[in-house]
Design a protein around this motif. Sequence first.
Motif, mmCIF file in Angstrom:
data_model
loop_
_atom_site.group_PDB
_atom_site.id
_atom_site.type_symbol
_atom_site.label_atom_id
_atom_site.label_comp_id
_atom_site.label_asym_id
_atom_site.label_seq_id
_atom_site.Cartn_x
_atom_site.Cartn_y
_atom_site.Cartn_z
ATOM 1 N N LEU A 19 0.772 -1.300 -0.084
ATOM 2 C CA LEU A 19 0.133 0.055 -0.041
ATOM 3 C C LEU A 19 0.829 1.266 -0.051
ATOM 4 N N ILE A 20 2.184 1.255 0.243
ATOM 5 C CA ILE A 20 2.967 2.246 0.018
ATOM 6 C C ILE A 20 4.264 1.720 -0.831
ATOM 7 N N ASN A 21 5.029 2.692 -1.710
ATOM 8 C CA ASN A 21 5.725 2.617 -2.343
ATOM 9 C C ASN A 21 7.266 2.271 -1.458
ATOM 10 N N PRO A 22 8.092 1.445 -2.030
ATOM 11 C CA PRO A 22 9.301 1.319 -1.119
ATOM 12 C C PRO A 22 10.224 2.188 -0.951
ATOM 13 N N LYS A 23 10.295 3.120 -1.595
ATOM 14 C CA LYS A 23 11.399 4.410 -1.236
ATOM 15 C C LYS A 23 10.373 5.514 -0.231
ATOM 16 N N GLU A 24 9.359 5.521 -0.209
ATOM 17 C CA GLU A 24 8.423 6.322 0.927
ATOM 18 C C GLU A 24 8.372 5.328 2.196
ATOM 19 N N TYR A 25 8.200 4.086 2.197
ATOM 20 C CA TYR A 25 8.344 3.146 3.129
ATOM 21 C C TYR A 25 9.759 3.422 3.883
ATOM 22 N N GLU A 26 10.984 3.295 3.170
ATOM 23 C CA GLU A 26 12.390 3.284 3.753
ATOM 24 C C GLU A 26 12.266 4.603 4.090
ATOM 25 N N SER A 27 11.866 5.710 3.862
ATOM 26 C CA SER A 27 12.185 7.161 4.250
ATOM 27 C C SER A 27 11.714 7.064 5.589
ATOM 28 N N CYS A 69 10.263 4.850 7.641
ATOM 29 C CA CYS A 69 10.805 3.922 8.399
ATOM 30 C C CYS A 69 12.161 4.184 9.151
ATOM 31 N N GLN A 70 12.970 4.830 8.379
ATOM 32 C CA GLN A 70 14.406 5.153 8.924
ATOM 33 C C GLN A 70 14.196 6.111 10.118
ATOM 34 N N LYS A 71 13.137 7.032 9.729
ATOM 35 C CA LYS A 71 13.065 8.145 10.700
ATOM 36 C C LYS A 71 12.516 7.438 12.087
ATOM 37 N N LEU A 72 11.433 6.701 11.869
ATOM 38 C CA LEU A 72 10.917 5.980 13.056
ATOM 39 C C LEU A 72 11.846 5.417 14.046
ATOM 40 N N THR A 90 13.558 -2.725 3.433
ATOM 41 C CA THR A 90 14.292 -2.603 1.949
ATOM 42 C C THR A 90 15.440 -2.699 2.127
ATOM 43 N N VAL A 91 16.133 -2.132 3.214
ATOM 44 C CA VAL A 91 17.623 -2.094 3.591
ATOM 45 C C VAL A 91 18.015 -3.261 3.669
ATOM 46 N N GLU A 92 17.506 -4.228 4.708
ATOM 47 C CA GLU A 92 17.705 -5.471 5.170
ATOM 48 C C GLU A 92 18.007 -6.345 3.821
ATOM 49 N N HIS A 93 16.652 -6.089 2.752
ATOM 50 C CA HIS A 93 17.001 -7.048 1.483
ATOM 51 C C HIS A 93 18.367 -6.382 0.813
ATOM 52 N N ARG A 94 18.432 -5.197 0.580
ATOM 53 C CA ARG A 94 19.442 -4.748 -0.146
ATOM 54 C C ARG A 94 20.906 -5.214 0.612
ATOM 55 N N SER A 133 27.490 -0.973 0.814
ATOM 56 C CA SER A 133 26.339 -1.906 1.568
ATOM 57 C C SER A 133 25.271 -0.940 2.054
ATOM 58 N N ALA A 134 24.003 -1.489 1.989
ATOM 59 C CA ALA A 134 22.864 -0.587 2.493
ATOM 60 C C ALA A 134 22.928 -0.297 3.819
ATOM 61 N N SER A 135 23.986 -1.201 4.842
ATOM 62 C CA SER A 135 23.874 -0.874 6.066
ATOM 63 C C SER A 135 24.543 0.494 6.445
ATOM 64 N N ILE A 136 25.669 0.934 5.435
ATOM 65 C CA ILE A 136 26.348 2.166 5.574
ATOM 66 C C ILE A 136 25.302 3.235 5.346
ATOM 67 N N VAL A 137 24.530 3.114 4.219
ATOM 68 C CA VAL A 137 23.481 4.073 4.046
ATOM 69 C C VAL A 137 22.550 4.141 5.246
#
Length: 210
Positions: free
Chosen positions: A40-48, A50-53, A97-101, A111-115
Amino acid sequence: MMEVKLWNDKRERDMYENFAELFAIIKATEKLEKAYIRDLINPKEYESECQKLIVHFKTLSATLKDTVPNIERFADTYKMDCPAALYRLVTSGVPATVEHRATVTASTSNSASIVAECVQNFITSMDSLKLNMVAVDQVYPLLSDLSASLNKLSILPPDFEGKTKMKEWLSRLSKMGAADELTEQQSRQLHFDLESSYNSFMAALPKAGN
């Protein structure tokens, strides 16, 4: 009409306000996780979001570590029933999303973990200024961590806005005493520079995905 007070002093009031904020973060994360799973939400919006939370959660749970030593018990006490949120916030610590990447790119320097680390350092620095942590010995380590994490990402050019601005601030702070504090004007400017650099960083990420 009799007024019922939930607290007896400022310390108690702050504690209850922090409890309410922690409750809200866990509930919001649960809704976000369900929205992502149901597409129900696109991955980019979800990631942004989720990171804040996650970063707000880490900052708040560190503040509450004495009164809330166990987040699962807190959730259980208030009958929250938020298993997805507890996994994301307590166990995983990064968006799905970061976990998968990270699984795919764990061996690369990008690595996504650095992001995720960069995002966390940006938000922690901005949150700290909002909490009026403006002494040099409070600000310097946060900006130093942020600068170090940005320098780990080879996808960012050497003249990337965030890198140059953090270098300038670190240079300025190193000339001050540890107990010196940023003026209100300096604090506002630093927050503005962090927000601007964070937005540039997020904009650079789609190019980083390849």
